[in-house]
Scaffold this active site. Structure first.
Site, PDB file in Angstrom:
ATOM      1  N   ASN A 101       2.456   1.213   6.343  1.00 32.61           N
ATOM      2  CA  ASN A 101       3.536   2.167   6.112  1.00 32.61           C
ATOM      3  C   ASN A 101       4.596   1.519   5.224  1.00 32.61           C
ATOM      4  OD1 ASN A 101       5.504   4.134   6.241  1.00 32.61           O
ATOM      5  ND2 ASN A 101       6.022   3.794   8.397  1.00 32.61           N
ATOM      6  N   ASN A 103     -16.477 -11.063  -2.960  1.00 34.75           N
ATOM      7  CA  ASN A 103     -17.466 -10.896  -4.014  1.00 34.75           C
ATOM      8  C   ASN A 103     -17.965  -9.453  -4.018  1.00 34.75           C
ATOM      9  OD1 ASN A 103     -20.495 -10.953  -4.970  1.00 34.75           O
ATOM     10  ND2 ASN A 103     -19.540 -12.795  -5.806  1.00 34.75           N
ATOM     11  N   LEU A 147     -21.219  -3.943  -2.251  1.00 38.15           N
ATOM     12  CA  LEU A 147     -21.686  -2.635  -2.698  1.00 38.15           C
ATOM     13  C   LEU A 147     -23.199  -2.480  -2.554  1.00 38.15           C
ATOM     14  CD1 LEU A 147     -19.553  -2.113  -5.939  1.00 38.15           C
ATOM     15  CD2 LEU A 147     -19.199  -1.058  -3.702  1.00 38.15           C
ATOM     16  N   ASN A 182     -25.957   1.594  -5.569  1.00 41.67           N
ATOM     17  CA  ASN A 182     -24.924   0.959  -4.753  1.00 41.67           C
ATOM     18  C   ASN A 182     -24.496   1.912  -3.651  1.00 41.67           C
ATOM     19  OD1 ASN A 182     -23.329  -1.014  -7.372  1.00 41.67           O
ATOM     20  ND2 ASN A 182     -24.809  -1.626  -5.827  1.00 41.67           N
ATOM     21  N   LEU A 227      28.993 -12.147 -16.769  1.00 44.60           N
ATOM     22  CA  LEU A 227      29.029 -11.031 -17.710  1.00 44.60           C
ATOM     23  C   LEU A 227      28.243  -9.831 -17.212  1.00 44.60           C
ATOM     24  CD1 LEU A 227      28.563 -12.928 -21.108  1.00 44.60           C
ATOM     25  CD2 LEU A 227      30.678 -11.986 -20.167  1.00 44.60           C
ATOM     26  N   THR A 246      16.603  -8.696 -11.962  1.00 44.84           N
ATOM     27  CA  THR A 246      15.814  -9.932 -11.929  1.00 44.84           C
ATOM     28  C   THR A 246      16.646 -11.165 -12.252  1.00 44.84           C
ATOM     29  OG1 THR A 246      15.150  -9.610 -14.240  1.00 44.84           O
ATOM     30  CG2 THR A 246      13.666  -8.766 -12.547  1.00 44.84           C
ATOM     31  N   ASP A 266      13.344  -0.598 -25.118  1.00 41.84           N
ATOM     32  CA  ASP A 266      14.452  -0.412 -24.175  1.00 41.84           C
ATOM     33  C   ASP A 266      15.778  -0.234 -24.902  1.00 41.84           C
ATOM     34  OD1 ASP A 266      15.452  -0.039 -21.634  1.00 41.84           O
ATOM     35  OD2 ASP A 266      15.793  -2.167 -21.251  1.00 41.84           O
TER      36      ASP A 266
END
Length: 907
Positions: free
Chosen positions: A181, A424, A428, A457, A582, A587, A701
């Site tokens: 959740n 790995n 499948l 598979n 400033l 980030t 941007d």
């Protein structure tokens, strides 16, 4: 011990510099708070904290122990209020909330134990509980034996202090089944700032989260998974939460959401996938065409047409940087009105905004929505937007495990991402899988060669399917094996019964498709850093020496830097004296610093390494450093040096005392520029973008916050963490001359054009400035920068952007479908409107600048008074409110010889 002490001192010094307090358990979610109209009687913070404490498990069908849950019955169990005392919500609010598609609950923070007073229908479907078992209880009943107590403690702390939270935790349905959740908790405050409600939005991410696989590490101590998904999912959740919060705040203004297809990309049948052979990155119309089976698509691909409308709200807004800094720049208005489709020659009439509307600011719009609306967003890499069935494995790790699986692969195989990362691909295989074919695949892996085969598979549920499988090795720049790319295509509908395999024609066509997909995956993966690099090698580029470029090598800043380096020391954090902050982003941060002993001022951008890792931004930071090193232009920043500390990477660039263009615009009367000022700034932006495109850089941007002003009033484009770097394709266009010109012997010289040669498909940009092709996932070129120029020019002239909506989904819808209109209350020339109209063409091929790049724009009549070769020598037009320079003298006075400390509280 001495070395250890020295290392600790370095870390402590860095922490003193950069340890900005976080916004609480929710990280970026702390801004999502709203102010309610009425204030019911309150309760103490202790009650709110108690609301998230675990209780003894008592739910039927649930394993006992661990974190536990409350009773599921409706008796007077722990955390259950009596039925008569249950808090009520108005019918109006219920009706408004019922129109939302999100899964959420609303809790009453004014009552002990924060009982749930409303739960959406999706909540009951997700958890298996009935309304009678939910309303009046605390949400802790979703906890169970393996719920992370540390995450619960974070929630409890956020509730105690009235903060937001966003995190992933393991919860349990009524039948005991666990699910992941993604919980987002947001407080609602009254006019006095007291928390009166909490909204808890749940998103089940079991299918797509890496879950506990995020604990699987490589030998280099980095995660096995190539992408970290938690931050991706948090970003999406925060965007979705805004609609819920707005509805609680203003239930009367809530409308039923658009069709569910708004958020769901169209699913193609495998037959369609094999029949459609268009390339993965294909040009197309942003309104839905041009995608084809091979096109990239986004969750907003199939947006449907609905009536175009604008809210008649005024809203203040803040710079993405300054809002996080706490600067009080002033109010900005965003007045919308219902207008006819734009006709450039005859702009649609609109009533002039009333002064009281302009000044009024809605609490949500001003205080919360504004904190993230202007932030750059990074929702997906190109790799994540390839809607094909494929995995990437790393043969350098034992057993060649899967390190990336596409969403389409998860849909095809029915497995969750948590179940397959680090494993790995052999899971499948099944009873009818041909072992001879499997041996061929193993041999191709040993010999590091590509192979295309078909084999049976099995999905997780045991359903078998014919898999046309293509394996392709990927090598690094040295030619050494890096990854394997495995592309799957379900061909079950095309199996010939007699041959018990795909038809020959289908196999040929499908092989072309899977090979093309593998090539696109190969290109997309190369945008990311090698997952096998040592952590210290990820940031190696930031420790490289920076050499001066020709045009600025003799300026005072470079002379001061070279003087310091000539002393034999490598420049680092210790060489710079902090002056003041400033700005601060999601980030990292930007500081005004002084080179010790020189008096020269610089801007230092510091980025947190751990944040960059968790948010899949390592490659963004490295590309930004690479781009800075290429620049040598008066309208672009100069990189003087870069370095890293144990926790941060830092870039030292020009300090621009004029500050952001956003702040300058905000101080003007009516928050707009006179046309001559807007023309000047737009012209310099065109010159800067032209230079970037010539270097093969798509800026991606452009916005007023990323345009800084030098002391002389000229611009500098900054921030390249969302930019795309590729090669450029220079060519010369010969201009044809008219008969009249030939007779007068006036010949136009040929035009030099150089634009980035490779398209990209990352989902990046700033919400209001993102181009349609970025949203649709059709792949984008440098034409997105010209779209952003049109938005910028509109904002400078009208004080708002043309497509802004009340939330991200609405903004993106507007970008794809809303008519472009020009308010008649603000006088703007016909030439300006024509240029904006030409730049904001949704089809990139029709957009001004798509053919001859900046040359198309420079020749527009709007710029006829601009002397392009001498623009850097022009004096900027006078502003109504003059440019206010910032510097050391604007810092509060300190005692003589006393360092001015950083005000960490600003962050």
């Amino acid at each position: 011990m001495a070395g250890s002490s020295s290392s600790k001192e370095i870390v402590d010094a860095v922490e003193k510099w950069m340890a900005f307090p976080t916004s609480g358990g929710g990280g970026a979610t702390a801004g999502l708070e709203i102010v309610a109209e009425d204030a019911p009687s309150g309760s103490s913070g202790a009650h709110q904290q108690q609301a998230w404490r675990p209780v003894a498990p008592a739910t039927a069908g649930r394993d006992s122990g661990g974190t536990g849950s409350g009773k599921s019955s409706v008796d007077g169990g722990v955390g259950r209020a009596s039925h008569d005392s249950l808090p009520r919500v108005s019918q109006e609010l219920k009706d408004a909330l019922s129109s939302l598609q999100q899964t959420f609950v609303v809790s009453d923070a004014t009552r002990p134990d924060c009982p749930i007073i409303y739960a959406s229908e999706g909540f009951f479907t997700m958890t298996g509980y009935s309304p009678r078992e939910v309303v009046g209880r605390n949400c802790r009943f979703l906890q169970g034996p393996d719920t992370d107590a540390a995450e619960v403690a974070k929630i409890r702390d956020a509730v105690k202090h009235g903060r937001s939270f966003c995190g992933r935790l393991l919860n349990y349905r009524k039948d005991g089944a666990p699910f992941w959740n993604l919980l987002t908790v947001t407080p609602i405050r009254d006019d006095n700032g007291k928390v009166i409600k909490f909204i808890g939005m749940q998103v089940e991410v079991s299918k797509y989260t890496e879950g506990l696989s995020d604990k699987r590490m490589r030998p280099n101590e980095l995660p096995v998974s190539l992408i970290r998904y938690d931050e991706r999912q948090k970003d999406k959740a925060m965007s979705s939460m805004t609609e819920v919060v707005q509805t609680v705040k203003q239930p009367r203004g809530a409308r039923a959401p658009a069709d569910a297809a708004l958020l769901t990309p169209p699913k193609m049948s495998d037959a369609d996938k094999m029949a459609a052979m268009s390339p993965v990155v294909a040009p197309g119309t942003p309104s839905g065409g041009g995608g084809g089976a091979g096109s990239f698509k986004s969750p907003l691909w199939d947006l449907k047409k609905e009536e175009s409308r604008l809210s008649r709200l005024a809203s203040g807004r803040k710079s993405g940087r300054s809002s996080l800094m706490g600067f009080k720049i002033g109010k900005r208005s965003s007045v919308g009105s219902r207008e006819a489709p734009a006709v450039v020659e005859e702009p649609a009439p609109a009533p002039p905004p009333a002064p009281e509307v302009v000044e009024r600011t809605d609490s949500w719009e001003r205080a919360e929505r504004e904190k993230d609306i202007r932030q750059g967003i990074d929702l997906a890499t190109t790799l994540e937007r390839i809607e094909k069935n494929f995995v990437i494995t790393d043969p350098r790790i034992p057993d060649n495990p899967i390190i990336f699986a596409s969403d389409s692969f998860l849909e095809l195989t029915e497995y969750t991402r948590e179940e397959i990362l680090g494993r790995n691909c052999r899971f499948l295989q099944g009873p009818e899988t041909d072992q001879g074919t499997v041996d061929k695949i193993r041999e191709a892996i040993r010999e590091q060669k590509e192979i295309t085969v078909q084999l049976i598979n099995y999905t997780k549920s045991g359903k078998k399917f014919w898999n046309l499988f293509h394996l392709q090795p990927m090598r690094d720049q040295k030619g050494e094996l890096q990854y394997f790319i495995g592309v799957q295509l379900d061909g079950s509908d095309h199996v010939e019964p007699l041959r018990n395999r795909l038809s020959e024609n289908t196999e040929i066509q499908s092989a072309k498709l899977v090979k093309a997909t593998a090539e696109n995956v190969d290109d997309a993966v190369r945008e990311l850093p090698d997952a096998n690099l040592r952590p210290e090698d990820l940031w190696a580029i930031h420790s490289m020496r920076v050499s001066p470029k020709p045009h600025k090598r003799n300026n005072p800043s470079w002379i001061a830097i070279e003087k310091a380096t000539n002393l034999g020391e490598k420049i680092g954090l210790k060489h710079f004296k902090p002056v003041k902050p400033l700005g601060c982003g999601d980030t990292g941060s930007v500081h005004l610093v002084e080179l010790q002993g020189s008096g020269e001022l610089f801007a230092m951008k510091a980025m947190d390494k751990s944040v960059m890792l968790n948010r899949n931004k390592v490659h963004r930071a490295c590309i930004e450093r690479e781009i800075y090193a290429l620049l040598d232009h008066p309208f672009l920043p100069t990189l003087y040096t870069s370095f890293q500390t144990p926790t941060h990477v830092c870039l030292i660039t020009d300090f621009c005392p004029g500050g952001e263009l956003f702040a300058v615009l905000d101080r003007q009367p009516m928050k707009i520029f006179r046309e001559e000022c807007a023309r000047f700034y737009a012209a310099e932006v065109v010159i800067g973008l032209e230079y970037l495109h010539c270097l093969g850089i798509i800026y991606r941007d452009l916005k007023p916050e990323n345009i800084l002003l030098q002391a002389d009033g000229h611009i500098v484009l900054t921030d390249f963490d969302l930019s795309f770097l590729t090669t450029s394709k220079p060519h010369v266009i010969k201009n044809s001359t008219s008969l009249k010109r030939r007779r007068s012997q006036e010949f136009l010289p040929p035009t030099f054009v150089s634009e980035p040669s490779t398209p990209s498909n990352s989902f990046v940009g700033t919400e209001e400035y993102i181009a349609p092709e970025v949203i649709t996932g059709a792949g984008h070129t440098s034409a997105i920068d010209w779209w952003a120029l049109g938005i910028l020019l509109y904002e400078m002239l009208y004080g708002r952007t043309p497509f802004r909506g009340k939330n991200r989904k609405k903004t993106f819808y507007n970008i794809l479908h809303k008519d472009l209109t020009f308010p008649s209350s603000i006088p703007v020339s016909l030439a300006a409107k024509q240029l904006i109209h030409g730049l904001l063409q949704r089809d990139p091929s029709n957009r001004i600048g798509s053919n001859a790049g900046a040359n198309d724009i420079k020749q527009h009549s709007f710029f006829q008074d601009i002397n392009w070769p001498l623009i850097r020598c022009m004096s900027p037009p006078e502003l109504d409110v003059p440019l206010k320079l910032i510097g050391k003298e604007t810092q509060p006075k300190a005692k003589p010889d006393e360092d001015v400390p950083l005000n960490l509280d600003t962050f």
